[in-house]
Design a protein around this motif. Sequence first.
Motif, short mmCIF file in Angstrom:
data_model
loop_
_atom_site.label_atom_id
_atom_site.label_comp_id
_atom_site.label_asym_id
_atom_site.label_seq_id
_atom_site.Cartn_x
_atom_site.Cartn_y
_atom_site.Cartn_z
N PRO A 56 0.83 -1.21 0.00
CA PRO A 56 0.00 0.00 0.00
C PRO A 56 0.86 1.27 0.00
O PRO A 56 2.02 1.25 0.41
N VAL A 57 0.26 2.34 -0.44
CA VAL A 57 0.91 3.65 -0.45
C VAL A 57 0.16 4.56 0.52
O VAL A 57 -1.05 4.76 0.37
N GLY A 58 0.87 5.10 1.52
CA GLY A 58 0.24 6.02 2.46
C GLY A 58 -0.82 5.40 3.33
O GLY A 58 -1.80 6.08 3.69
N LEU A 59 -0.67 4.12 3.69
CA LEU A 59 -1.67 3.45 4.53
C LEU A 59 -1.69 4.08 5.92
O LEU A 59 -0.65 4.26 6.54
N LYS A 60 -2.88 4.40 6.42
CA LYS A 60 -3.03 5.01 7.74
C LYS A 60 -3.59 3.99 8.73
O LYS A 60 -4.22 3.00 8.33
N PRO A 61 -3.39 4.22 10.03
CA PRO A 61 -3.99 3.32 11.02
C PRO A 61 -5.52 3.37 10.95
O PRO A 61 -6.10 4.41 10.67
N GLU A 62 -6.12 2.24 11.22
CA GLU A 62 -7.57 2.19 11.36
C GLU A 62 -7.94 2.91 12.65
O GLU A 62 -7.29 2.73 13.68
N GLN A 63 -8.98 3.72 12.62
CA GLN A 63 -9.37 4.52 13.79
C GLN A 63 -10.72 4.06 14.35
O GLN A 63 -11.64 3.74 13.59
N VAL A 64 -10.80 4.03 15.68
CA VAL A 64 -12.04 3.66 16.36
C VAL A 64 -12.34 4.72 17.42
O VAL A 64 -11.51 4.98 18.30
N THR A 65 -13.50 5.36 17.31
CA THR A 65 -13.94 6.29 18.35
C THR A 65 -15.18 5.69 19.02
O THR A 65 -16.05 5.13 18.36
N SER A 66 -15.23 5.80 20.33
CA SER A 66 -16.33 5.20 21.07
C SER A 66 -16.79 6.13 22.19
O SER A 66 -15.99 6.84 22.80
N THR A 67 -18.08 6.10 22.42
CA THR A 67 -18.71 6.85 23.51
C THR A 67 -19.53 5.87 24.34
O THR A 67 -20.21 4.99 23.79
N GLU A 68 -19.46 6.03 25.65
CA GLU A 68 -20.16 5.11 26.53
C GLU A 68 -20.72 5.85 27.72
O GLU A 68 -20.08 6.76 28.27
N ILE A 69 -21.91 5.47 28.15
CA ILE A 69 -22.50 6.00 29.36
C ILE A 69 -23.24 4.87 30.06
O ILE A 69 -23.81 3.99 29.41
N GLY A 70 -23.17 4.90 31.39
CA GLY A 70 -23.79 3.80 32.12
C GLY A 70 -24.18 4.21 33.52
O GLY A 70 -23.79 5.27 34.03
N VAL A 71 -24.95 3.35 34.17
CA VAL A 71 -25.38 3.58 35.54
C VAL A 71 -25.28 2.27 36.31
O VAL A 71 -25.58 1.19 35.78
#
Length: 394
Positions: A56-71
């Motif tokens: 590959p040319v210029g391959l970037k890391p895979e990104q994961v964003t997550s939001t969590e809320i709990g009680v």
Amino acid sequence: NELLELESDILSFAKIRGGWAKVGNDTDPYQLSLIYNGVTPLSGVTPFATNRILPPVGLKPEQVTSTEIGVDLRFLKNRFSLDVTYYDEITYDQIMEVDIAPSSGFQSQLINAGEIENKGFEIQIGATWFNNPDGFTWTTDVNWAKNWNQVNELYGDLEAYQISSSWGGVTIEARPGQAFGVIKAGGFQYDEDGNKIIGSNGLPVKTEVPVEVGNITPDWTGGIRNTFSYKTVSLSFLIDGRYGGDVFSVSDWFGAYAGVTEETAEDGIREHGLVIDGVLEDGTPNDIVISSYNYYKGYWGREANSVIDGSYIKLRELVISYKIPQKIMNKVGFVHGASVSFVGRNLAMLYVHPSNDLGIDPETGFGANLGGMGLEQFQLPTARTLGFRVNLNF
């Protein structure tokens, strides 16, 4: 409960939590450069060939964003508990291997493409029905999880990304706007009322191209654990399962095609034939009697016949423990506590969906990684694990 200075015998504890995270994932080693791989030896000499994946040319890391809320809530002096979590996770710049023109000298290339979203609820409930440290104690823990996922986009105008494939042109795919893991296979033609169309030969009319016949993603998963204790002896067992999630079973498909499964001989169909439920092309109910042989040899090209519901309930674990009395441990000195346990895991299949008439374990498929999800291909019998465990506290 501390912040608000709540003091109650009913609500013993109350906590709210939340979080946001962003992490990166990489690809496998040796994917960024052109390398040589050893192939089958010839006359005692190992030849080497270049990798068929274009670096590959210029391959970037895979990104994961997550939001969590709990009680987290506990009641009646912690005898009952409730823990609820909601999460939303988006994965983008996914590292995917896509096919390229063979004229390039390569078969595929790694690129950053695609976005998939997962969101859902996880619920845990706990209860202490009896609590006598010097006598009988009984606790129950229940968990339940529901996940919604959707492929938001792929690369450019790509309509589908093939995750894996099996016999008869069956594929597992990611498709924009749909849940991850669409199963495409040879299926049947239906009329406007949803009736299967039967041809003049008495067989269902198959589709000209593979169609969507299921999805590998389960509707929900859950389990329940009960633990019983009396003085120094305890018994714990876990029952868990899943509801939904389809599997293409090659064992069922070839078993019927070859006439070795029970369904090919039940209800006297080998002697008397059968009539397939559906309508003829003129709309009248089908009344054509065909032989069992003709019906099951027609499974080829109609792989939808062997897409089964992967629901199951299992006796997942059984643990019997004995806690060595403290007066014996006091004589040892450096060991403050010890227990010996018998542990059994994956002990029994308690329920499978009626479509899974061979009793196939939906968890045992073609492979353990992503490429094997939703495929069962001549699996080995499910293995039980039996053993002993010793716990020492210092």
